[in-house]
Structure formats: C-alpha cells, structure tokens
Design an enzyme around this catalytic site. Structure first.
Site, short mmCIF file in Angstrom:
data_model
loop_
_atom_site.label_atom_id
_atom_site.label_comp_id
_atom_site.label_asym_id
_atom_site.label_seq_id
_atom_site.Cartn_x
_atom_site.Cartn_y
_atom_site.Cartn_z
N PRO A 121 7.22 4.35 3.09
CA PRO A 121 8.03 4.82 1.95
C PRO A 121 9.06 3.77 1.52
O PRO A 121 9.39 3.66 0.35
CB PRO A 121 8.70 6.09 2.49
N GLY A 122 9.54 2.97 2.46
CA GLY A 122 10.54 1.95 2.14
C GLY A 122 9.97 0.70 1.51
O GLY A 122 10.71 -0.19 1.11
N GLY A 124 5.83 -1.53 0.42
CA GLY A 124 4.47 -1.88 0.80
C GLY A 124 4.21 -3.37 0.69
O GLY A 124 3.49 -3.95 1.51
N GLU A 233 -10.62 -7.00 1.75
CA GLU A 233 -10.21 -5.80 0.99
C GLU A 233 -10.08 -6.15 -0.50
O GLU A 233 -10.56 -5.42 -1.37
CB GLU A 233 -8.88 -5.27 1.52
N ARG A 234 -9.48 -7.28 -0.76
CA ARG A 234 -9.26 -7.68 -2.17
C ARG A 234 -10.56 -8.02 -2.87
O ARG A 234 -10.73 -7.70 -4.05
CB ARG A 234 -8.27 -8.86 -2.21
N GLN A 327 -11.61 4.48 -26.46
CA GLN A 327 -11.48 4.38 -27.92
C GLN A 327 -12.83 4.60 -28.60
O GLN A 327 -12.92 5.33 -29.60
CB GLN A 327 -10.91 3.00 -28.28
N GLY A 330 -13.89 8.09 -28.65
CA GLY A 330 -13.03 8.93 -29.49
C GLY A 330 -12.47 10.09 -28.67
O GLY A 330 -12.11 9.92 -27.51
N GLU A 358 1.67 -9.04 -8.89
CA GLU A 358 2.72 -10.06 -8.78
C GLU A 358 2.66 -10.76 -7.41
O GLU A 358 2.86 -11.98 -7.31
CB GLU A 358 4.11 -9.42 -8.97
C1 LIG Z 1 -3.96 5.38 -4.31
C2 LIG Z 1 -3.39 4.40 -3.34
C3 LIG Z 1 -4.03 4.19 -2.12
C4 LIG Z 1 -3.46 3.33 -1.17
N1 LIG Z 1 -4.06 3.20 0.05
C5 LIG Z 1 -3.41 2.52 1.04
C6 LIG Z 1 -3.92 2.49 2.37
O1 LIG Z 1 -5.00 3.03 2.66
N2 LIG Z 1 -3.20 1.87 3.32
C7 LIG Z 1 -2.01 1.26 3.06
O2 LIG Z 1 -1.39 0.73 3.97
N3 LIG Z 1 -1.50 1.24 1.80
C8 LIG Z 1 -2.18 1.86 0.80
N4 LIG Z 1 -1.68 1.87 -0.48
C9 LIG Z 1 -0.41 1.21 -0.74
C10 LIG Z 1 -0.49 -0.09 -1.55
O3 LIG Z 1 -1.06 -1.11 -0.78
C11 LIG Z 1 0.94 -0.38 -2.01
O4 LIG Z 1 1.25 0.58 -3.00
C12 LIG Z 1 1.12 -1.79 -2.54
O5 LIG Z 1 0.98 -2.73 -1.52
C13 LIG Z 1 2.49 -1.96 -3.22
O6 LIG Z 1 3.51 -1.52 -2.37
P1 LIG Z 1 4.60 -0.49 -2.94
O7 LIG Z 1 3.88 0.61 -3.63
O8 LIG Z 1 5.51 -0.12 -1.84
O9 LIG Z 1 5.37 -1.29 -4.05
P2 LIG Z 1 6.65 -2.25 -3.81
O10 LIG Z 1 6.36 -3.20 -2.72
O11 LIG Z 1 7.87 -1.42 -3.74
O12 LIG Z 1 6.64 -3.05 -5.20
C14 LIG Z 1 6.91 -2.38 -6.43
C15 LIG Z 1 6.59 -3.33 -7.58
O13 LIG Z 1 7.43 -4.47 -7.49
C16 LIG Z 1 6.64 -5.64 -7.47
N5 LIG Z 1 7.24 -6.60 -6.55
C17 LIG Z 1 7.58 -6.41 -5.26
N6 LIG Z 1 8.05 -7.55 -4.73
C18 LIG Z 1 7.99 -8.48 -5.71
C19 LIG Z 1 8.32 -9.85 -5.79
N7 LIG Z 1 8.77 -10.53 -4.72
N8 LIG Z 1 8.14 -10.49 -6.98
C20 LIG Z 1 7.66 -9.85 -8.05
N9 LIG Z 1 7.32 -8.54 -8.04
C21 LIG Z 1 7.49 -7.87 -6.88
C22 LIG Z 1 5.29 -5.22 -6.95
O14 LIG Z 1 4.29 -6.13 -7.35
C23 LIG Z 1 5.15 -3.85 -7.58
O15 LIG Z 1 4.67 -4.01 -8.89
C24 LIG Z 1 -2.27 2.65 -1.47
C25 LIG Z 1 -1.66 2.83 -2.72
C26 LIG Z 1 -2.19 3.69 -3.64
C27 LIG Z 1 -1.49 3.86 -4.95
#
Ligand SMILES: Cc1cc2nc3c(=O)[nH]c(=O)nc-3n(C[C@H](O)[C@H](O)[C@H](O)COP(=O)(O)OP(=O)(O)OC[C@H]3O[C@@H](n4cnc5c(N)ncnc54)[C@H](O)[C@@H]3O)c2cc1C
Length: 371
Positions: A121-122, A124, A233-234, A327, A330, A358
């Site tokens: 939550p803090g 990703g 993964e990517r 689009q 429609g 990013e």
């Molecule tokens: C449907 C779904 C399934 C997922 N499944 C998994 C899973 O199975 N296991 C798992 O571990 N995770 C999973 N994820 C999590 C996913 O990997 C994270 O959401 C992702 O890595 C981004 O982390 P965050 O959401 O905490 O965003 P944050 O890290 O809080 O970032 C928020 C935004 O800020 C941008 N940002 C952050 N730092 C920078 C920087 N230094 N410079 C510029 N921009 C920045 C990011 O690019 C993003 O756009 C899932 C997410 C979703 C939505």
C-alpha cells in the site's frame, strides 16, 4: 512444436474460454477448474524445468501461446490463469530441492495456484524500500505488513512474498514462500477499472508464521531473485498488449465491413479505413519489435532496455487500437460484451503493472547509458 501448440491453444480458446468470457467478466471470477484444464494441456508447465514437471519451451513458443490466448480479448483471464509465471520462477531459482519437488509440480498441473506479492500500500515502484518485515523466530519467520494489488491474491495456495529481513534498501530484501493457509494471513478482494475476472487482493500479515525452510535463495539476497522475474514478466505483458490490440483490430475490421451508413459499408468511408490502417501499422510495428526481442532472448541475451521500451510501446499500441476500435464500433463499442469495450477499460494496467511507464523509461535510459 509451435504449430501443434497453436492448434491446442486455439481449440482450448474456442471451446473452453470464448463462450464464457463475458459471463466470467460480469461475475468478476472464472472457475478454478480452468487451472486444471490448462494444466492438463501442458500450458502452465511451458518454459519451466522438466525436473519439476515443467515442459521446455522457447520464448518463441510462449509467444505463440500468448498470441492464441489473446484471441479471447480478455487480459484479466490471462493475468490470473498464468499468475504462476511471476509467482513460480523465484521458487524455481531459489527454493530448496525439497520445496521445489513439493510445490512446483502441483502448480504446473493446475492443482495449486501461485502468486507474486511485491507491491505494498505504501508503494510499488520503489521495490527496494518495501516495508513488510520477516523476523526469524526459531524454525519460522514472523511476517508483519501488507501487500496490495496482488493478482490471484484471494485464491493463491502459494504466495511468493517480498519481505524485509535485513537493513534498509535492496540488500535487506528476501523472498519467502507463504502458504495460503498460513496462520496470521488475511486477504480482502479489490474492485477494479478493468481485468474484472482477474482475482486481485490485498494481503494482511499479522504475526504470520511461515516455516524458515520456505525462504527462497539466501537471506537478504531476494532482490536479485525478484529482479530476475521482471524481464520475462514485461515481455509477456508486451505480448498480451500487442495481441489484444490485434483483437481490437480484428473486431473493428469485421464491424467496419458489415456496418453500413449513408448507403455504404463503414470501410468505404475514408476516415474509418484510415483508422484501421493506423491500427494495423502500430500492431505490425509492435509485432516486429516482439519478434526481435524474442529472437535475442532465445539466443540467451537479456536485452533489458529493449524489453522496457517494448512493454511501453506495446501498451501504447493497445491504447490507440482500443480507442479506435471503440470509435469504429460507435455506440456498440460502449456496450459491455464487445472486445473493444473490454480492452479499452483494461489498457491502463499495461501501463502501470510490471513496472510503470515512467519507471521503465528510467531503467531503459540507465541501461543505454543516459543517466
Ligand atoms: C490489476 C493490477 C494487478 C497487479 N498485480 C500485481 C501482482 O500480482 N503482484 C505485485 O506485486 N504487484 C501487482 N500490481 C502492482 C503494480 O506492479 C504496481 O501498481 C506498479 O508497480 C506501480 O506501483 P504503485 O501502484 O504503487 O505506484 P507508485 O509506485 O506509487 O507510482 C505512482 C505513479 O508515479 C510514477 N512514479 C513513481 N516513481 C517515479 C519516478 N521516480 N519518476 C517518475 N514517475 C514516478 C509511477 O510511474 C506511477 O505512474 C498490480 C497492479 C494492478 C493495477
């Protein structure tokens, strides 16, 4: 192998998946029995070591698998059904012989579900600063903290969890295999913009006891183990994005041939067929990029920068194609049940999950020497 694999997956898609996709999406879940069906066909075992029940496969084979699966137009199904593709590799590379033999064959057979839990939550993106702790207590680790957005999080029997066992930063991170029924683990489901039939959960660890023998790799050496996952993964996400874009193009092309306005088919209006050509151009370019990265990975390279750029590029292809498809359809493109509508609401996760756009651009820049 590739043609036989394609034929098997095509049959599976046409007979077992396609007729039910809309119902599963609306229900927000697909039957657990599907893992076993995919396991029986060998689809879950592809690319994993034979010794643990896997089936050797090249990236080219996995590309064929993904291309056929994406004919469903349903990325959410693929995310959960194949969540072991991110959950299992750290077990393969870091688990003890006993753990590998006990856990992996059941995952590849579709009897057990595997998930990867890194995001918290803090935050990703900043994996090295994760906060969930695991403290050694005799033969166990005591885990405290939370993970969020975890694919297959509600149903997983095995959770590959990134934890902090040491000091600050990447050097204090370990990977721990947590059983789904571990005491002190609670899970709650999350509702999403897209990927509706994919199981996504928040995990809560409160004094959760996990056998110390479930440590994957050495203590405080988990970061490298988790990073090893990311390229694959990517690449898989990029394939999904590209082939889901193709599904949008197929649906929009067919619609434009059938639908008539002002006395002629939509394709006969220049503005419409130009959209189709733009979609086809982007899909074609993304396919060529995938082919090039796949060839390099099958040759044993790990082209990190190219994989980052490819994932971003493919997600953008998917976004443009979903937009154009809605689009062209429609009002019908705004209705639930069309591929265009589903892919349109699914697309953002391909720009965020597995490394946000990013973050991947930054990583590519570093790899290419621009930092
Ligand atoms: C449907 C779904 C399934 C997922 N499944 C998994 C899973 O199975 N296991 C798992 O571990 N995770 C999973 N994820 C999590 C996913 O990997 C994270 O959401 C992702 O890595 C981004 O982390 P965050 O959401 O905490 O965003 P944050 O890290 O809080 O970032 C928020 C935004 O800020 C941008 N940002 C952050 N730092 C920078 C920087 N230094 N410079 C510029 N921009 C920045 C990011 O690019 C993003 O756009 C899932 C997410 C979703 C939505």
């Amino acid at each position: 192998m590739e043609e036989a694999l394609r034929a098997t997956v095509r049959r599976f898609v046409d007979q077992e998946l396609q007729p039910h996709i809309n119902d599963w999406e609306e229900a927000g879940v697909f039957p657990r029995a599907l893992y076993r069906q995919a396991g029986d066909l060998g689809l879950l075992a592809l690319g994993f070591p034979e010794a643990e029940g896997g089936i050797p496969a090249s990236y080219r084979n996995l590309q064929a698998l993904n291309e056929e699966l994406c004919r469903t137009g349903c990325g959410g199904l693929l995310a959960s059904l194949f969540s072991h593709r991110i959950g299992a590799p750290p077990i393969v590379h870091g688990g003890s012989a006993e753990l590998r033999a006990r856990v992996l064959p059941e995952i590849f057979a579709g009897d057990k579900i595997s998930a990867l839990a890194v995001t918290e939550p803090g935050g990703g993106s900043d994996v090295a600063n994760l906060a969930t702790t695991a403290v050694r207590d005799g033969d166990h680790y005591i885990v405290n903290g939370s993970k969020t957005f975890i694919t297959s999080g509600m149903r997983a029997d095995w959770l590959t969890v990134a934890v902090r066992t040491g000091g600050a930063g990447a050097g204090g991170v370990s990977a721990l295999l947590v059983p789904g029924d571990a005491p002190g683990l609670a899970r709650s489901p999350l509702k999403k913009m897209g990927w509706w039939c994919s199981d996504t959960a928040e995990l809560h660890f409160a004094q959760c006891r996990v056998p110390a023998a479930n440590l994957l790799g050495a203590e405080n050496a988990g970061f490298a183990l988790l990073m090893r996952n990311f390229n694959d993964e990517r690449l898989m996400l990029a394939m999904h994005a590209c082939y889901l874009a193709q599904a949008c193009l197929d649906e929009a092309g067919e619609w434009a041939r059938q639908r008539k306005t002002f006395g002629k088919a939509l394709v006969q209006h220049q503005a419409v067929r130009h959209k189709l050509v733009e979609m086809a151009t982007r899909v074609e370019a993304t396919r060529a990029f995938i082919d090039s990265v796949v060839a390099r990975m099958d040759a044993g390279e790990a082209p990190v920068a190219q994989v980052c750029m490819l994932k971003n590029f493919a997600a953008q292809t998917m976004q443009v194609c979903a937009d154009h498809a809605v689009q062209i359809l429609g009002g019908m493109g705004f209705m639930r049940g069309t591929v265009a509508e589903r892919v349109y609401r699914d697309v953002k996760v391909y720009m965020i999950g597995g490394g946000a756009e990013e973050i991947l651009n930054d990583l590519a820049a570093r790899q290419l020497g621009w930092s």
